[in-house]
Design a protein around this motif. Structure first.
Motif, mmCIF file in Angstrom:
data_model
loop_
_atom_site.group_PDB
_atom_site.id
_atom_site.type_symbol
_atom_site.label_atom_id
_atom_site.label_comp_id
_atom_site.label_asym_id
_atom_site.label_seq_id
_atom_site.Cartn_x
_atom_site.Cartn_y
_atom_site.Cartn_z
ATOM 1 N N LEU A 70 0.820 -1.277 0.177
ATOM 2 C CA LEU A 70 -0.037 -0.019 0.003
ATOM 3 C C LEU A 70 0.898 1.263 0.006
ATOM 4 C CD1 LEU A 70 -2.935 -1.374 2.521
ATOM 5 C CD2 LEU A 70 -3.374 -0.412 0.140
ATOM 6 N N PHE A 71 2.020 1.521 0.852
ATOM 7 C CA PHE A 71 2.781 2.560 0.835
ATOM 8 C C PHE A 71 3.391 2.395 -0.829
ATOM 9 C CE2 PHE A 71 3.178 2.293 5.491
ATOM 10 C CZ PHE A 71 3.044 3.366 5.786
ATOM 11 N N PHE A 72 4.060 1.474 -1.264
ATOM 12 C CA PHE A 72 4.658 1.583 -2.577
ATOM 13 C C PHE A 72 3.397 2.063 -3.469
ATOM 14 C CE2 PHE A 72 7.931 -1.110 -1.112
ATOM 15 C CZ PHE A 72 8.986 -0.357 -0.794
ATOM 16 N N LYS A 73 2.174 1.523 -3.433
ATOM 17 C CA LYS A 73 1.198 1.990 -4.500
ATOM 18 C C LYS A 73 0.828 3.613 -4.017
ATOM 19 C CE LYS A 73 -1.860 1.203 -7.528
ATOM 20 N NZ LYS A 73 -1.330 1.088 -8.729
ATOM 21 N N ARG A 88 5.451 15.688 -0.406
ATOM 22 C CA ARG A 88 6.102 14.341 -0.444
ATOM 23 C C ARG A 88 6.141 13.753 0.642
ATOM 24 N NH1 ARG A 88 8.603 13.402 -5.216
ATOM 25 N NH2 ARG A 88 8.830 15.199 -6.807
ATOM 26 N N LEU A 89 6.420 14.357 1.816
ATOM 27 C CA LEU A 89 6.444 13.780 3.139
ATOM 28 C C LEU A 89 5.394 13.670 4.257
ATOM 29 C CD1 LEU A 89 10.332 15.090 3.831
ATOM 30 C CD2 LEU A 89 9.573 12.721 2.590
ATOM 31 N N LEU A 90 4.732 14.653 3.832
ATOM 32 C CA LEU A 90 3.722 14.724 4.841
ATOM 33 C C LEU A 90 2.639 13.676 5.090
ATOM 34 C CD1 LEU A 90 2.232 16.446 7.090
ATOM 35 C CD2 LEU A 90 0.477 17.516 5.164
ATOM 36 N N GLY A 91 2.358 13.048 3.929
ATOM 37 C CA GLY A 91 1.070 11.975 4.083
ATOM 38 C C GLY A 91 2.074 10.564 4.731
ATOM 39 N N PRO A 92 3.310 10.148 4.006
ATOM 40 C CA PRO A 92 3.974 8.924 4.866
ATOM 41 C C PRO A 92 4.183 9.420 6.283
ATOM 42 C CG PRO A 92 4.831 9.601 2.577
ATOM 43 C CD PRO A 92 3.754 10.723 3.017
ATOM 44 N N PHE A 100 14.630 3.559 -5.798
ATOM 45 C CA PHE A 100 15.011 2.170 -5.351
ATOM 46 C C PHE A 100 16.194 1.665 -5.221
ATOM 47 C CE2 PHE A 100 10.318 1.144 -6.306
ATOM 48 C CZ PHE A 100 10.071 0.289 -5.090
ATOM 49 N N MET A 101 17.065 2.310 -6.148
ATOM 50 C CA MET A 101 18.436 1.894 -6.034
ATOM 51 C C MET A 101 19.072 2.370 -4.761
ATOM 52 S SD MET A 101 21.539 3.049 -8.684
ATOM 53 C CE MET A 101 20.793 2.611 -10.021
ATOM 54 N N ALA A 102 19.054 3.833 -4.503
ATOM 55 C CA ALA A 102 19.534 4.237 -3.291
ATOM 56 C C ALA A 102 18.898 3.736 -2.156
ATOM 57 C CB ALA A 102 19.321 5.875 -3.335
ATOM 58 N N ALA A 103 17.654 3.478 -2.094
ATOM 59 C CA ALA A 103 17.023 2.982 -0.856
ATOM 60 C C ALA A 103 17.482 1.524 -0.681
ATOM 61 C CB ALA A 103 15.558 2.731 -0.968
ATOM 62 N N ALA A 124 10.755 -2.447 11.092
ATOM 63 C CA ALA A 124 11.114 -2.868 9.873
ATOM 64 C C ALA A 124 10.364 -2.083 8.644
ATOM 65 C CB ALA A 124 11.090 -4.302 9.493
ATOM 66 N N ILE A 125 9.051 -1.950 8.881
ATOM 67 C CA ILE A 125 8.215 -1.128 7.920
ATOM 68 C C ILE A 125 8.626 0.386 7.983
ATOM 69 C CG2 ILE A 125 5.752 -0.262 7.385
ATOM 70 C CD1 ILE A 125 4.904 -3.072 8.581
ATOM 71 N N LEU A 126 8.729 0.809 9.302
ATOM 72 C CA LEU A 126 8.913 2.340 9.428
ATOM 73 C C LEU A 126 10.322 2.547 8.891
ATOM 74 C CD1 LEU A 126 7.808 2.597 12.882
ATOM 75 C CD2 LEU A 126 6.648 3.290 11.187
ATOM 76 N N LEU A 127 11.346 1.712 8.924
ATOM 77 C CA LEU A 127 12.637 2.155 8.470
ATOM 78 C C LEU A 127 12.686 2.086 7.082
ATOM 79 C CD1 LEU A 127 15.641 2.336 8.773
ATOM 80 C CD2 LEU A 127 15.700 -0.199 8.728
ATOM 81 N N ILE A 128 11.904 1.049 6.148
ATOM 82 C CA ILE A 128 11.912 0.953 4.997
ATOM 83 C C ILE A 128 11.066 2.248 4.290
ATOM 84 C CG2 ILE A 128 10.778 -0.446 2.844
ATOM 85 C CD1 ILE A 128 11.574 -2.949 4.485
ATOM 86 N N VAL A 129 9.912 2.305 4.915
ATOM 87 C CA VAL A 129 9.177 3.515 4.416
ATOM 88 C C VAL A 129 10.107 4.807 4.413
ATOM 89 C CG1 VAL A 129 6.993 4.864 4.668
ATOM 90 C CG2 VAL A 129 6.988 2.465 4.562
ATOM 91 N N GLY A 130 10.403 5.048 5.632
ATOM 92 C CA GLY A 130 11.182 6.411 5.785
ATOM 93 C C GLY A 130 12.271 6.626 4.884
ATOM 94 N N VAL A 131 13.234 5.444 4.809
ATOM 95 C CA VAL A 131 14.269 5.552 3.898
ATOM 96 C C VAL A 131 13.769 5.935 2.399
ATOM 97 C CG1 VAL A 131 16.053 4.293 2.766
ATOM 98 C CG2 VAL A 131 15.802 4.216 5.243
ATOM 99 N N PHE A 132 12.918 5.197 1.942
ATOM 100 C CA PHE A 132 12.328 5.254 0.516
ATOM 101 C C PHE A 132 11.733 6.686 0.404
ATOM 102 C CE2 PHE A 132 9.123 4.746 -2.644
ATOM 103 C CZ PHE A 132 9.776 4.113 -3.679
ATOM 104 N N PHE A 133 10.994 7.261 1.135
ATOM 105 C CA PHE A 133 10.453 8.597 1.012
ATOM 106 C C PHE A 133 11.162 9.377 1.081
ATOM 107 C CE2 PHE A 133 6.546 5.928 0.853
ATOM 108 C CZ PHE A 133 5.659 6.263 0.075
ATOM 109 N N PHE A 134 12.310 9.549 2.072
ATOM 110 C CA PHE A 134 13.147 10.568 2.251
ATOM 111 C C PHE A 134 14.110 10.566 1.045
ATOM 112 C CE2 PHE A 134 17.668 11.429 3.447
ATOM 113 C CZ PHE A 134 17.411 12.821 4.000
ATOM 114 N N ILE A 135 14.543 9.610 0.473
ATOM 115 C CA ILE A 135 15.280 9.477 -0.795
ATOM 116 C C ILE A 135 14.492 10.165 -1.839
ATOM 117 C CG2 ILE A 135 16.354 8.051 -2.476
ATOM 118 C CD1 ILE A 135 17.251 6.064 -0.187
ATOM 119 N N ASP A 136 13.167 9.649 -2.084
ATOM 120 C CA ASP A 136 12.285 10.539 -3.130
ATOM 121 C C ASP A 136 12.459 11.923 -2.712
ATOM 122 O OD1 ASP A 136 10.424 10.316 -5.116
ATOM 123 O OD2 ASP A 136 8.859 10.615 -3.559
ATOM 124 N N TRP A 137 12.256 12.322 -1.700
ATOM 125 C CA TRP A 137 12.155 13.726 -1.324
ATOM 126 C C TRP A 137 13.505 14.338 -1.653
ATOM 127 C CZ3 TRP A 137 15.313 15.954 2.348
ATOM 128 C CH2 TRP A 137 15.215 17.499 2.586
#
Length: 589
Positions: free
Chosen positions: A177-180, A245-249, A331-334, A210-223
């Motif tokens: 759902l986060f990736f969607k 970009r960051l408020l929702g996550p 994805f590469m950076a994450a 683990a979810i929080l770490l993955i989501v945090g890293v992913f959306f931070f890199i996107d930002w």
């Protein structure tokens, strides 16, 4: 037509520009009947061993069943035999799901059947998450999901980390759902993702972290990528882009983050000795946490990991005329950053045990989500199909090992028939000190505490829900604050987990071995009524140590029960267990 294409490209570059809903949604690639049937077939093949065999090979599952039984007896019967030896703490918000399931199943189910039901619920949960992922991403998800199927049998699953298992199943749905949401920016996706992240906490706190770490890293890199690309800032500037970009996550993760923080501050997990082993980390990553049953299993797991790695690297390396796409860069950076975290964090630290074992499947999940979201490189799909052949080989190898291990479990039933209620039981596994680690020379890189040993806690099956005190249950160690039912023990506590007592007999010096057994009797303040020795496959130094223990320590105090030939089962592993029953008025250790 040209204008539509230009608008589409701009929308893909800036996800916060007004766009048609779900630009790469399942509507563009609908779920076909073939994809749905393929997922159902994989689910049936995964669940089949649970239904076909009497026992599901699991290291800690018997201990979980036994602990739940102790809680049930202590709460239901004031005069229960076990209640005089244990104290039952109040339940915490997290890491208790499996206990509730066992309690709900009632007191009459045999341990092997109760454990199978819990595993069946887990497999149904994980394939429900796969089904949700297929619904969200359409047919482009089916091949990655087929590659994800073996993770239903990750090492932590066979270890019997029940709460972690259910948390992992929920985490798959939450990450989908986060990736969607990353693709669609639809409100309902982020709301459901937030709800599932909170739900994962009530299964196991590690999966939430683990979810929080993955989501945090992913959306931070996107930002961060947008920060260094001025064209992505748009007309409204930095702060508007940041909020979008960051408020929702951030808001979606906040409730679960507060729950995890509260758990950490409460000290509920206790403390463990910090351990770090680089070779073990490399081996776990090289097999994606799928290594369980021996040399062939290790080779197949490493092959699957290699094919997935090639697919990911090929997809990341494919460039378009405008360079790497936003998806691939993020994805590469994450993946690089998450892999760095994996190598930095010790395997054991604070209240976290076996971090490597628990986290490697999450790294694999992120890689597989990449193959769903980013357009795969040319030639990747044939590789993914080839990986399915490896999956089939893994399934066949697993089935053969299930059959072998079920034959070994059969003698547990005879041992259980010799035990009477209101007795004390200790199980000592001498086989572990003569048995090479699974996977031979390759897997010998693992420390003993990371070997999958399907017989280590079989005493839980032997007690089998009756009013029997199983002092071999590591979960009742007074020093472990992680579990609810613990032995009462005055400080300094002399309790030593019986699974580490056997090596003390090596070298012929039995004083440490005797003191360890005396410590167990000191903790419970009564003699050990029954000592069960796992004897299968003893040879060399281990066999000599066992014979010395029997001659000098056990024979003067215990009688060995001999199994009647009429009771023998040709399919069972005869002689795997030796049962010693205390003689009347025998001296203490």
């Amino acid at each position: 037509m040209l204008g539509d294409t230009t608008s589409q490209n701009l929308a893909n570059e800036d996800p916060y520009r007004k766009r048609r809903p779900d630009v790469r949604a399942s509507a563009d690639r609908p779920i076909t009947m073939l994809a749905a049937l393929a997922l159902v077939l994989v689910a049936v093949l995964t669940i089949e061993p649970v239904l076909l065999y009497s026992y599901f090979p699991s290291q800690d599952a018997p201990a979980h069943f036994d602990s739940a039984n102790v809680i049930r007896l202590s709460q239901a019967q004031d005069d229960a035999f076990v209640s005089q030896f244990v104290t039952v703490e109040a339940a915490t918000l997290t890491n208790q799901l499996s206990t509730y399931i066992f309690l709900a199943l009632g007191p009459d189910l045999p341990g092997s059947l109760a454990v199978k039901i819990v595993y069946l619920l887990f497999f149904l949960s994980i394939f429900a998450s796969f089904g949700l992922t297929l619904y969200l991403f359409g047919d482009r998800a089916i091949l990655p999901l087929m590659l994800a199927a073996p993770f239903a049998f990750s090492r932590f699953v066979h270890y019997g980390f029940f709460n972690n298992m259910f948390g992992f199943a929920v985490a798959i749905a939450a990450l989908a759902l986060f990736f969607k949401y990353y693709e669609s920016k639809r409100l309902h996706h982020i709301l459901f993702a937030s709800a599932l992240t909170i739900a994962s906490f009530f299964a196991h706190v590690f999966t939430t972290a683990a979810i929080l770490l993955i989501v945090g890293v992913f959306f931070f890199i996107d930002w961060l990528k947008a920060v260094f690309e001025p064209r992505m800032l748009g007309e409204r500037g930095f702060w508007h882009m940041t909020l979008q970009r960051l408020l929702g996550p951030a808001l979606a993760c906040l409730p679960a983050a507060l729950l995890v923080l509260g758990f950490m501050l409460s000290g509920s997990g206790g403390e463990v000795e910090t351990q770090y082993d680089l070779r073990r980390k490399i081996l776990q990553l090289a097999t994606l946490g799928l290594m369980n049953f021996g040399v062939l299993n290790v080779a197949l797991a490493a092959t699957l990991a290699g094919v997935i790695g090639i697919c990911v690297l090929s997809t990341l390396a494919q460039r378009t005329e405008r360079g790497l796409s936003r998806d691939k860069v993020v994805f590469m950076a994450a993946l690089a950053l998450l892999t760095g975290v994996y190598f930095i964090i010790p395997d054991w630290f604070g209240s976290v045990t076996l971090f490597d074992l628990r986290f490697t499947p999450f790294l694999a999940l992120v890689a597989l989500f990449l193959l769903m979201i980013a357009p795969p490189a040319r030639g990747v799909r044939p590789l993914m199909v080839a990986a399915l052949v490896v999956n089939i080989a893994l399934f066949m190898d697993r089935t053969l090992n299930f059959q072998r291990l079920n034959n070994e479990y059969r003698e547990v039933e005879w041992v259980a028939s010799t035990l009477k209620p209101s007795t004390t039981l200790a199980h000592i596994d001498f086989s572990m000190i003569s048995r090479d680690s699974d996977g031979g020379a390759v897997a010998s890189l693992l420390q003993r505490k990371q070997r999958f040993d399907p017989h280590l806690h079989n005493a839980g099956y032997m007690a089998n829900g009756r009013d029997i005190l199983n002092v071999s249950n590591y979960q009742m160690n007074p020093a472990l604050l992680y579990f609810r039912a613990r032995l009462r023990c005055q400080e300094p506590c002399a309790y030593i987990e019986p699974d580490i007592i056997a090596p003390m007999a090596l070298g012929g010096d039995l004083d440490r071995f005797r003191k360890a057994l005396a410590g167990l009797e000191e903790v419970i303040s009564v003699p050990l009524d029954t000592i069960i020795i796992r004897h299968a496959g003893l040879q060399g130094e281990a066999e000599a140590a066992y014979e010395t223990v029997v001659a000098e320590l056990l024979a003067p105090r215990y009688d060995r029960l001999v199994r009647d030939g009429a009771e023998a089962d040709e399919t069972a592993q005869e002689g795997a267990y030796h049962v010693y029953v205390r003689k009347p008025d025998a001296p203490a250790f």
